[in-house]
Structures are given as C-alpha cells and as structure tokens.
Write an enzyme that holds these catalytic residues in place. Structure first.
Site, short mmCIF file in Angstrom:
data_model
loop_
_atom_site.label_atom_id
_atom_site.label_comp_id
_atom_site.label_asym_id
_atom_site.label_seq_id
_atom_site.Cartn_x
_atom_site.Cartn_y
_atom_site.Cartn_z
N GLN A 283 44.72 -15.26 -38.23
CA GLN A 283 43.92 -14.54 -39.22
C GLN A 283 43.35 -13.27 -38.61
OE1 GLN A 283 41.18 -17.92 -39.87
NE2 GLN A 283 41.78 -17.79 -42.01
N ARG B 222 46.45 -25.55 -39.35
CA ARG B 222 46.03 -26.36 -40.48
C ARG B 222 47.17 -27.25 -40.90
NH1 ARG B 222 42.84 -21.80 -44.15
NH2 ARG B 222 41.49 -21.11 -42.44
N HIS C 7 31.85 -14.37 -43.57
CA HIS C 7 33.21 -14.55 -43.04
C HIS C 7 34.10 -13.62 -43.84
CE1 HIS C 7 32.17 -18.88 -41.79
NE2 HIS C 7 31.20 -18.55 -42.60
N ASP D 5 40.37 -12.16 -38.56
CA ASP D 5 39.12 -12.80 -38.97
C ASP D 5 37.92 -12.07 -38.39
OD1 ASP D 5 37.65 -14.68 -40.23
OD2 ASP D 5 38.10 -16.32 -38.86
N LYS E 284 32.71 -17.16 -52.29
CA LYS E 284 33.52 -16.09 -51.71
C LYS E 284 34.06 -15.14 -52.74
CE LYS E 284 37.63 -19.07 -51.68
NZ LYS E 284 38.81 -19.51 -50.97
N CYS F 101 35.16 -19.47 -37.04
CA CYS F 101 33.72 -19.21 -37.13
C CYS F 101 32.92 -19.85 -35.99
CB CYS F 101 33.15 -19.67 -38.46
SG CYS F 101 34.21 -20.76 -39.41
N HIS G 193 33.34 -12.12 -38.45
CA HIS G 193 32.09 -12.72 -38.91
C HIS G 193 30.98 -11.72 -38.71
CE1 HIS G 193 34.70 -16.21 -38.30
NE2 HIS G 193 34.08 -16.65 -39.38
#
Length: 604
Positions: free
Chosen positions: A349, A331, A478, A351, A432, A302, A353
């Site tokens: 990911q 992570r 997200h 991912d 979420k 992000c 936004h």
RNA sequence: GCCCAUAUGGCUCAGGGGUAGAGCACUUCCUUGGUAAGGAAGAGGUCGUGAGUUCAAGUCUCACUAUGGGCUCCA
C-alpha cells in the site's frame, strides 16, 4: 398513444409501465430509446423473455429473481441440466423465435395469499414471496408464460430485439452461501442495434486490455502455482515500471510534508489484540508462533506508525505529523476472490498516517483530496468519492463515530466536492472516504481511501502535549492514494492498454542499430540516458532490420529509435512515433530535451 | 470458502486408451539490411500434482493445486 411509448415516469422518479398506468397517467412519457428509464424497462422485459425461452427449452425450470444490474440484467433459476456457455446461443435463438409470436405483455393482480396458493408447487416462488410484503402482488403474462413480478415491462415483445446473453454463472439463492446454488445467466439489451454492437465491441476491447494478458505479454509480473495463489512476482520490466511509480509518489509525498517510515512485517499478537484487528480482522490475518509467542503478519501498517509516533514525546507543535510507507501487507483473501493483480494476498500500500488535532481534520482531509486529484489527473482518471459509515463489526462509541463521520462530510461539503454515502461500509475503527476511479472499460475500482480514526490512538494511548500543557489524544487519519501498487498497476495497464506514458513506461526507448557497426553508438546513447533514469534496450539481434523494427514496435514502448551511418555521423537519432508510425529526426541533444519535458509531466 | 469450467514445451493452441504435434519465442550458421516477419539447421514437453480403473492413461474416475467465470468479500 405513441408507437414508441413504453412507460411513464412520475414526479417521484418512479417508472410506471403502460400496463400499470391506467388511462390518463399524470406522468412523463418514456419513449423506446437508450435512456436509463427506457433501458431499465427493456432489460427487465428481456430477462422475462429469456425466462420464457428457458421454460420452453428446459420444462422443469423454476425461477427465482431476475433484476436489472448496472450492466444489463440476470435471472437466477434452477434446472436439472447443466447449462454452459454453448447453451446461451440456443436460448438466444429460442428468444428470437418467441419474439416472432408477437405476444403482448399483460399484467394482472392478486393478493399475496392467492399468489402463495397459485405457486404452491414452486418452492423458489415461495422464497420470492417470503421477501415481499403482504398485500397485492402482480403477475406478468406473455403467451403461456407468466411470472410473479413488479415490473416494469414493455407493452409487447416487439420492443425486444437487440440483446445478448453474456455469461452463465452460479449464484446462491438470495446471495446466502448456506443456501443452494442456482444458475444465473447475465445478459444485456439496448433499444437499437448500434448500441448493442458498440457494447460488444467494448467488451472485446476490454478483453484485449486485460492486465493479466498484457502483463504476461510485456513480462511485467507473474504468478506461480508452486508458490501459492495471490502472491505476485514482479519481473524486471514490471519492477522498472513500479520503481518509477514509487519514485514519482515518493517526491510527491516529500513535497507535501510526509516523512518516510517503515515498520516490521510481523508484530506480536498482543499488538493486534490492542488494536482490535485480532477480534475484527482476525480471519483475514496470517498468524504464526515464534518461541511460543504468537505473532501476526501485518494486514495494515497503522500499528507500526503508532509505535514510531510514541517513541518520543510529542507536542502540538509537531502536529500534523505525517508518516508514510510503501507498506507490504498480507491478507487472507478468499481463494475465489483472487483476480490477477486486482485482488491478491500480498500487496504494497502507499500508506500514510496523519496524526493531528480534531481541529486539523478538515484541512488535512482537503489536502489529501488535493493529493488524490493530482495523482488521478496525472493518469487521466475520472474518480468519484463516497463517504462510508459505521459497519456492524466496529470498535468505539457511537458519538465518536458520528463526530468523525460528520468531519469527513463537512470537509468535502465545505469545498464543494460531491460525494455519495455508503451506509455501513466503513473500516472497523472509523469512517472513511473511498475514492473510486473509472478505468478504460468504465469499471469502477476503489483505490484511494481516507479514514478518520479516533479509536486506535486511544487504544494505544497515543498522546501529545497541548498548548495548555495538558496531555491530549491526537486523531489519526489513515490514507492511501493508489490503494496498492499491485491493483493500481493492474488498472493502469488496462487504462493504457499497456502503452504507458514515458514517465512510467517499463522500457522507454528501444534502439535499433541498422548494422553491427552502429551498436557502439546505441550503447553510448543508452549510457547517457541512464543518467536521466531512462530505461533503454538495444535490439541488435541477428535479425533483419524489418524484423527488429516490427518486434520493437510490438513492445509498446514510447520510442523506437533507429540509428545508422547518418545518425552516427551527425549525432542524431531517427525516431519512430509509436502511434502514427511517422518518422522524424532530432539531434541527440534535442531528443534529450524532448525526453526531459515528458519526464517532467510525471512530476506532481 | 462455495458452484461451474479449464490445466499439453517460454507463449498460443491441435491431438485423444497403445508411450506426443504446429506456429511464435529460443540456440547456431548464412545474411549487415534504412523502418512491421530474409534463409537454413537445431534444441526443448511424458501432457498441473497424487491416487485409481485398464494388459495399456495426456487421453476414463477421484482427490488436491492453480487459473478462469460467478456468489461472497475487499486495497
């Protein structure tokens, strides 16, 4: 009373066993069968039967709790001896011996104070009692064995036949890792033999489909002790599959108005302080120092996307603005949590936004759910949605959280999309929607996630100029659909048992030339198919034809194509169906059409 | 991170205090075969890593690493 009566269900949905029901219960009967209620009773009683067997085999055994879980039951207990997988058979045997004694299961009650006294020399029972509210507690008794328990139980041991103890494990007392580790045995039980057989068969099938096993066999990915745990390597075939998946997703994103972006892998620690990751997610981050400056390897993407958004002034006309990235994140997962591709320390990911106005949230969430739906349909996954609310460790005001959480629920409700609630399961910066898919073994996995975030835009002072010519803070959504390529490919591998559909199969066609003189023709076809992005291999090794067909067949490729004199002469291919083993011939042009059609199935 | 278990050639596994075995895969040769294993020869491990016990250790002990099953956590 029916022979098969094992309990009742009242109008609140509570299960009442026959021991508790009294003479004329005002409730619906539960028969001995495979209904959820019936299995709940059977399995819980089987747990007690197991405890009784353990008591006879290990006289010093002390028991903690033995509840039902999604798949069967378990019992936590303490013994002086070590119990291994081999001991399960022994315990099962003892259980069967006990059944032959035809004990009834009886119930009696006492006050909690009396129970504390009764079990005064059993510290685990004291632990259990600590967790029970004051008042009356019940004891169930079968033969010499009795246990503190609220039930429900079958009336007698004669109802317990079809069970299997599945595994032994350690488990902390009450799930608290500061407490002692108890022994836990898991088991499963059904009302009939067939269901148990089916279950065992399914477990075997699941074992066969294990993505770690298939991944090694098909040379998709690997791990390496010297490099470190949880860090996957993608081998050529795995990379082919992954690129295909990436390409399908890339087009799907572009079609839906997403712009590709990419942020750096490491950012200064101050960035993570501003975002709140340093405080809320720090123990999972990898930190490093460069030129006396602290940096953090990104655990999420992000921050990068926010910087790109902020690079130039934005107008309300730019919104909603959708950035997406195949973002590599790191992570620090606990070493014991690592599991094949399903839980790793470095992953990518899918991912995105979405920067939008509060008014646009609902329609954006709906668009995302549509996107999720088309991806899941493509692979034939069932899925369900769950709205996760504010966790303990969180940033932002309660009313902002409330607003965002309600926004998610409204978007789903207004479109008649069913969902459940996960209290306290949200990300630290916002609520979420988690999308849980069901794999071939029936296990549920969290993949996609949609998170509404009012907090990060504020923290990073993200702004746009509104219609009113004033500055406003946008909302950030997200979202990920696959979740990560690693986990999703792991799940796909088990879902298809390695037999991927043509549009993502790592190797799509294997050519088997009958003799050396046909290799040139195979090579020519292969080079034409590369233009369709189809990956082919030619099995021209010095092995017999039968051997090469066999080897090709075992590769789990969609097409095995044999070419010989006939095919060279007529410009055809002899195709072997991977499931039916039937053969059919097509002209090469017809084959190209068939392939194109199947590739089109992968467009979403 | 915690508990338990495991760790032998690329893969699957056998062996078990006196210096390593099998099948598959691999290499070479013969075979050029019409749809699930043609034949022959050969190469390849010092037994996860590091200590210790012992005259002697894959084989016993300890630590570490990795993997597996759980707990916890999570995409």
């Amino acid at each position: 009373m029916s022979e098969n009566l094992i309990g009742y269900i009242d109008n609140q949905g509570n299960i009442i066993d026959t021991q508790s029901a009294g003479q004329n219960p005002d409730a619906k009967a539960i028969e001995y069968d495979n209904s959820n209620e019936s299995l709940e009773i059977i399995r819980h009683s089987t747990a007690h039967l197991m405890a009784q067997a353990i008591t006879e085999l290990y006289t010093n055994a002390k028991f903690f709790v033995g509840p039902n879980v999604d798949e069967g039951f378990y019992y936590d207990f303490r013994v002086d001896e070590k119990i291994g997988e081999e001991d399960l058979k022994k315990i099962e045997k003892k259980m069967k011996e006990l059944i032959k004694k035809k004990y009834k299961i009886e119930k009696y009650e006492m006050t909690k104070a009396e129970a504390l006294e009764k079990f005064s020399n059993d510290d685990l029972k004291q632990e259990v009692l600590k967790r029970i509210p004051d008042g009356t507690v019940s004891i169930y008794k079968q033969g010499d064995f009795e246990d503190l328990c609220q039930g429900p139980h079958v009336p007698a041991l004669r109802f317990l036949h079809n069970f299997k103890l599945t595994r032994v494990a350690g488990a902390y007392l009450g799930g608290d890792e500061t407490k002692e580790m108890l022994t836990r045995i898991y088991g499963i039980a059904f009302a009939d033999k067939e269901s148990l057989k089916d279950y065992i068969k399914m477990m075997e099938e699941a074992k066969k489909r294990d993505h770690r096993k298939i991944g090694a066999e098909m040379e998709l990915f690997m791990f390496n002790e010297e490099s470190g745990a949880g860090l996957p390597f993608w081998m050529p075939k795995g990379s082919r599959l992954r690129y295909k998946l990436e390409n399908i997703l890339h087009k799907a994103h572009r079609k839906r108005g997403y712009e590709p972006v990419r942020g750096p892998e490491i950012l200064k620690a101050d960035m993570w302080r501003t975002s709140g990751h340093y405080a809320c997610y720090g123990e999972n981050m990898y930190l490093t120092t460069i030129d006396e400056q602290e940096y953090g390897v990104k655990p999420m993407n992000c921050i990068g996307h926010i910087q790109i958004f902020k690079q130039s002034g934005k107008s309300y006309r730019d919104l909603p603005l959708k950035y997406y990235e195949y973002g590599v994140v790191h992570r620090h997962e606990q070493s014991g949590a690592l599991h094949g591709l399903l839980r790793v320390r470095e992953f990518t990911q899918d991912d995105a936004h979405i920067f939008c106005t509060p008014e646009q949230i609902a329609s954006e969430v709906i668009d995302i759910v549509e996107f999720v739906d088309s991806v899941m349909k493509l692979f034939g996954f069932e899925y369900s949605m769950e709205v996760a609310t504010k966790p303990e460790k969180a940033i932002g005001d309660d009313d902002v959280w409330e607003l965002a959480t309600q926004g998610l629920k409204d978007a789903l409700s207004e479109n008649n999309l069913p969902f459940t609630i996960d209290e306290g399961g949200g990300a630290f910066y916002g609520p979420k929607i988690d999308i849980k898919i069901t794999d071939a073994i029936g296990r549920k996995w969290q993949c996609g996630t949609v998170q509404v975030d009012f907090n990060l835009p504020e923290r990073f002072e993200v702004e746009y100029v509104g219609e009113d010519n004033e500055r406003h803070t946008p909302v950030m959504i997200h979202r990920a659909i696959l979740g990560s390529f690693e986990r999703f490919i792991g799940i796909l591998t088990e879902h298809y048992a390695g037999e991927f559909p043509l549009f993502i199969a790592p190797t799509q066609i294997i050519f088997v030339p009958i003799s050396d003189s046909h290799v040139a023709y195979a090579k020519e076809l292969k080079s034409q198919l590369i233009d369709l992005d189809i990956d082919c291999e030619i099995f021209d090794k010095n092995d017999s034809l039968n051997k090469r067909v066999r080897t090709a067949e075992k590769q789990r490729v969609p097409y095995v194509v044999i070419v010989g004199d006939e095919e060279v002469e007529n410009k055809t291919v002899a195709i072997r169906n991977r499931r039916t083993k039937e053969q059919y011939n097509l002209s090469f042009d017809e084959f190209m059409v068939e392939l194109s059609q199947q590739l089109n199935e992968g467009k979403i």
